[in-house]
Scaffold this active site. Structure first.
Site, PDB file in Angstrom:
ATOM      1  N   GLY A 177       0.923  -1.183   0.036  1.00 42.12           N
ATOM      2  CA  GLY A 177       0.021   0.069   0.035  1.00 42.12           C
ATOM      3  C   GLY A 177       0.810   1.359   0.098  1.00 42.12           C
ATOM      4  O   GLY A 177       1.868   1.243  -0.184  1.00 42.12           O
ATOM      5  N   PHE A 237       0.658  -2.557   8.846  1.00 44.16           N
ATOM      6  CA  PHE A 237      -0.032  -1.629   8.014  1.00 44.16           C
ATOM      7  C   PHE A 237      -1.407  -2.183   7.609  1.00 44.16           C
ATOM      8  O   PHE A 237      -2.360  -1.396   7.418  1.00 44.16           O
ATOM      9  CB  PHE A 237       0.655  -1.085   6.815  1.00 44.16           C
ATOM     10  N   LYS A 291      -9.081   1.528  15.237  1.00 43.60           N
ATOM     11  CA  LYS A 291      -7.695   1.591  15.373  1.00 43.60           C
ATOM     12  C   LYS A 291      -7.411   1.624  17.000  1.00 43.60           C
ATOM     13  O   LYS A 291      -6.477   1.135  17.531  1.00 43.60           O
ATOM     14  CB  LYS A 291      -7.368   3.066  14.916  1.00 43.60           C
ATOM     15  N   TYR A 310     -14.295   3.650  12.072  1.00 52.20           N
ATOM     16  CA  TYR A 310     -12.789   3.562  11.749  1.00 52.20           C
ATOM     17  C   TYR A 310     -11.916   3.727  13.045  1.00 52.20           C
ATOM     18  O   TYR A 310     -10.969   3.061  13.265  1.00 52.20           O
ATOM     19  CB  TYR A 310     -12.371   4.354  10.419  1.00 52.20           C
ATOM     20  N   ASP A 359       0.246  -9.164   1.857  1.00 48.19           N
ATOM     21  CA  ASP A 359      -0.616  -8.188   1.733  1.00 48.19           C
ATOM     22  C   ASP A 359      -1.634  -9.081   1.014  1.00 48.19           C
ATOM     23  O   ASP A 359      -1.344  -9.898   0.167  1.00 48.19           O
ATOM     24  CB  ASP A 359      -0.020  -7.136   0.709  1.00 48.19           C
ATOM     25  N   ASN A 360      -2.879  -8.570   0.905  1.00 50.71           N
ATOM     26  CA  ASN A 360      -4.079  -9.438  -0.007  1.00 50.71           C
ATOM     27  C   ASN A 360      -4.361  -8.538  -1.044  1.00 50.71           C
ATOM     28  O   ASN A 360      -5.288  -9.050  -1.839  1.00 50.71           O
ATOM     29  CB  ASN A 360      -5.136  -9.683   0.982  1.00 50.71           C
ATOM     30  N   SER A 370      -3.846   6.066  13.978  1.00 49.89           N
ATOM     31  CA  SER A 370      -4.165   7.357  13.413  1.00 49.89           C
ATOM     32  C   SER A 370      -4.454   8.369  14.515  1.00 49.89           C
ATOM     33  O   SER A 370      -5.063   7.927  15.604  1.00 49.89           O
ATOM     34  CB  SER A 370      -5.519   6.933  12.624  1.00 49.89           C
TER      35      SER A 370
END
Ligand code: NAD
Ligand code: UFG
Length: 338
Positions: A11, A81, A153, A149, A32-33, A125
């Protein structure tokens, strides 16, 4: 040479961090998907760093795949991440956000522990602080995220804190990013949003590239010096370097630590717009539009703790961020598809 597992390494922020890790001499394994990442980004990471990395196409919730990665590679520590980041999507589909952002973190930690790996740097974040914070925001400010969201986190942070408190082998640094923008100065990797960008910087570069007519400035009646929203924008390369320093910091026993990564220097929407005009060398049309639901007036970091604990400060300013964002956009008009 230490080996770092980077989840979500294909990403935006992950790919820039892979470059910094490889350049600092770490070996890197990416899981990573490719839900929002791109394998081409990893090819370009290798081009920039002149180093190879290992890539496993897998989901962080898939413990069997993770287990295989830990058996195949001598992982020393993890930078996590992998996750979903759209505030709007988290409101319409909170279950998915809890599943990926919290469930993924729990699954990862279980597999780490079973392999005796207990050092993690987590992508948190600034949104964990929510709306009623002081400015600038220190890490001890109250955490009360306003949307799912941010709640996922914070829940992932709390899971890591619980692990660290229960078992002294665990060490976790939660990096609370402010507003990451810009791209690697090479122009080979950068932010590649799908569809219409929600965020200011990629929207501006798409106006500059002619993909969008004009910027909508969401509100000019905030209690700020020019009435537009004020944020703490941070160059993605500065952010990436913060992860390398956090890993070096974790090498000593540290327990749980949240740290802000920002510049501490706030910019308004109109100041960001002006920086992009300078970078592009053209006028970029804009109109004043109504405020966006959920936006707040001012949000910027108290950076003292990251500087004290990591010896880290941001080096790039807004003109650097605008220059590098435009360099990436103009060299890759269609992102990694170009
Ligand atoms: P991104 O979407 O570009 O990168 C996330 C990567 O994780 C993608 O490559 C995606 O394919 C991968 N991924 C998603 N779900 C996965 C799963 N279940 N298993 C494996 N891989 C998965 O986002 P980004 O901007 O690079 O953000 C990275 C992290 O930083 C995220 O956790 C995000 O919440 C956090 N963060 C981002 C910002 C921002 O403004 N960009 C701000 C604060 C925090
Ligand atoms: N803005 C515009 N026009 C646009 C886009 C944004 O005027 O087209 C303004 C916003 O109103 C805000 C500023 O530009 O004042 C920055 O907006 P962004 O969408 O780029 O960033 P936010 O600070 O709103 O959101 C970011 C992350 C979120 C995270 C939030 C809080 O994108 O994931 O910070 O940490 F939740």
């Amino acid at each position: 040479m230490k080996t770092i597992l980077v989840t979500g390494g294909a990403g935006y922020i992950g790919s820039h961090t892979c470059v910094e890790l490889l350049e600092a001499g770490f070996a890197v394994v990416v899981v990573d998907n490719l839900d929002n990442g791109c394998e081409e980004a990893l090819n370009r990471v290798e081009r920039i760093s002149h180093r190879d990395l290992m890539f496993e196409h897998a989901d962080v919730r898939d413990k069997d795949s993770l287990d295989r990665v830990f058996r195949d590679f001598p992982i020393d520590a993890v930078v996590h991440f992998a996750g979903l980041k759209s505030v709007a999507e988290s409101v319409s589909n909170p279950d998915l956000y809890y599943d990926v952002n919290l469930g993924g973190t729990i699954a990862l930690c279980e597999v780490m522990e079973s392999h005796g790996v207990t050092d993690i740097v987590f992508s948190s974040s600034a949104t964990v602080y929510g709306i009623s914070s002081s400015e600038p925001i220190p890490e001890y400010a109250e955490t009360q995220p306003a949307q799912p969201y941010g709640k996922t986190k914070l829940a992932a942070e709390q899971h890591l804190q619980t692990l660290c408190e229960a078992d002294e082998r665990w060490n976790a640094v939660c990096l609370r990013y402010f507003n990451p923008v810009g791209a690697h100065p090479s122009g080979l990797i950068g932010e590649d949003p799908k569809g219409i960008p929600n965020n200011l910087a990629p929207y501006l570069t798409q106006v500059a590239a002619g993909f969008r007519d004009k910027l909508m400035v969401f509100g000019d009646d905030y209690p700020t010096h020019d009435g537009t929203g004020v944020r703490d924008y941070i160059h993605v390369v500065d952010l990436a370097r913060g992860h390398v320093q956090a890993l070096e910091f974790l090498a000593d026993q540290r327990g749980f630590m949240p740290l802000n990564l920002g510049t501490g220097r706030p910019y308004s929407v109109l100041e960001v717009h002006a920086a992009f005009e300078r970078a592009v060398g053209e006028k970029l049309p804009y109109v004043i539009a109504p405020r966006r639901d959920g936006d707040i007036a001012i949000y910027f970091a108290d950076t003292a703790k990251a500087e004290m604990e990591l010896g880290w400060t941001a080096h790039y300013d807004m003109d650097d961020m605008a220059r590098d964002a435009w360099n990436w956009q103009s060299k890759n008009p269609e992102g990694y598809k170009s």
